[in-house]
Design an enzyme around this catalytic site. Structure first.
Site, PDB file in Angstrom:
ATOM      1  N   ASP A 129       3.787  56.178  67.749  1.00  0.00           N
ATOM      2  CA  ASP A 129       4.324  55.717  66.479  1.00  0.00           C
ATOM      3  C   ASP A 129       5.163  56.856  65.885  1.00  0.00           C
ATOM      4  OD1 ASP A 129       4.691  54.013  64.284  1.00  0.00           O
ATOM      5  OD2 ASP A 129       2.978  54.883  63.231  1.00  0.00           O
ATOM      6  N   ASP A 175       6.403  56.990  61.882  1.00  0.00           N
ATOM      7  CA  ASP A 175       6.006  57.263  60.504  1.00  0.00           C
ATOM      8  C   ASP A 175       4.533  57.651  60.457  1.00  0.00           C
ATOM      9  OD1 ASP A 175       8.477  56.647  59.222  1.00  0.00           O
ATOM     10  OD2 ASP A 175       8.069  54.526  59.545  1.00  0.00           O
ATOM     11  N   ASP A 202      -1.126  56.337  63.686  1.00  0.00           N
ATOM     12  CA  ASP A 202      -1.891  56.729  62.497  1.00  0.00           C
ATOM     13  C   ASP A 202      -2.530  55.538  61.799  1.00  0.00           C
ATOM     14  OD1 ASP A 202       0.671  55.744  61.592  1.00  0.00           O
ATOM     15  OD2 ASP A 202       0.200  56.585  59.617  1.00  0.00           O
TER      16      ASP A 202
END
Length: 260
Positions: free
Chosen positions: A13, A15, A209
């Site tokens: 990922d 962000d 995250d």
């Protein structure tokens, strides 16, 4: 950790994993250098639909890291591929940014504010009541509702901000329509990533995250999962979920061998 580091492919990922807004996170340059020097297959798989791979490449370059465009895959590209398969040469009304609009143009879709086949929603800073009003009219007239991703929030350098799932909620409530989301945790996104990497799930790890998109996407695709605590998820949040990641790290820098 050695078994994890020996994986041949990494799906990451962006962000909350690589950066917050315009701030590169600690350990990221070392992590990317390790991927490149170790000849790992890697793909940055982002649920964000705002930017194209070229724009993401340029953003990373501005942040001091050089990564080729071929290493980026976005929910905008996945959404465009899905719609092209569903309705070749169709038309859309878009609430979103250039990355999404260009991806749809590239697969032959046209923009339509009269009688579109689909209303497509992605992250945008030009959200307005007027656009919601137009989208509701199109949905009531038969347009199908598509979201680039289900994320309700996302991290930025200013803190947690609304994402596509939050922007979609008023449309679902006002029309009674249920959006179909293409991005993670939809298995379509993970299958596209593995195809692009030419990697098998057994040799791949997903790093993210978010428990509700990244980690569940990995679990449902039978890919080893790595949760990093550099984004929206804290350790105290884990008890709320019926599933758990294979690994929990402070950030991607922890993946780099001590000698690396």
């Amino acid at each position: 950790m050695e078994a994890l580091r020996n994986k041949n492919a990494f799906v990451c990922d962006m962000d909350g994993v690589i950066y917050h807004g315009n701030r590169l996170l600690p350990g990221v340059p070392e992590f990317i250098n390790w991927l490149q020097m170790s000849n790992k297959k890697f793909l940055f798989l982002t649920n964000s639909s705002e930017r194209s791979p070229r724009e993401l490449h340029e953003k990373m370059k501005r942040l001091g890291v050089s990564v080729g465009e071929e290493h980026f895959y976005t929910s905008a590209l996945a959404t465009a591929a899905f719609l092209a398969d569903q309705c070749q040469g169709g038309s859309v009304f878009v609430i979103g940014e250039a990355g999404l609009i260009n991806a749809l143009y590239d697969v032959g879709f046209s923009m339509n504010d009269t009688n579109p086949d689909y209303v497509v929603v992605g992250e945008t800073r030009s959200y307005s009541y007027e656009k919601l009003e137009r989208a509701c009219q199109h949905i009531h007239n038969g347009a199908k509702l598509i979201g680039t991703n289900p994320d309700v929030t996302g991290p930025s350098e200013k803190g947690i901000i609304p994402a596509t799932g939050a922007l979609m909620a008023p449309l679902e409530m006002a029309t009674g329509a249920k959006a179909y989301f293409v991005g993670k945790p939809n298995p379509l996104m993970m299958r596209n990533a593995l195809k692009k990497l030419e990697a098998r799930r057994e040799e791949t790890a997903i790093v993210g995250d978010r428990m509700d998109t990244d980690i569940i996407a990995g679990i449902e695709s039978e890919i080893e999962t790595v949760l990093v605590l550099s984004g929206v998820t804290q350790k105290s949040d884990l008890a709320r979920f019926a599933y758990q990641p294979d690994w929990i790290l402070d950030g991607v820098g922890d993946l780099v061998p001590p000698s690396g």
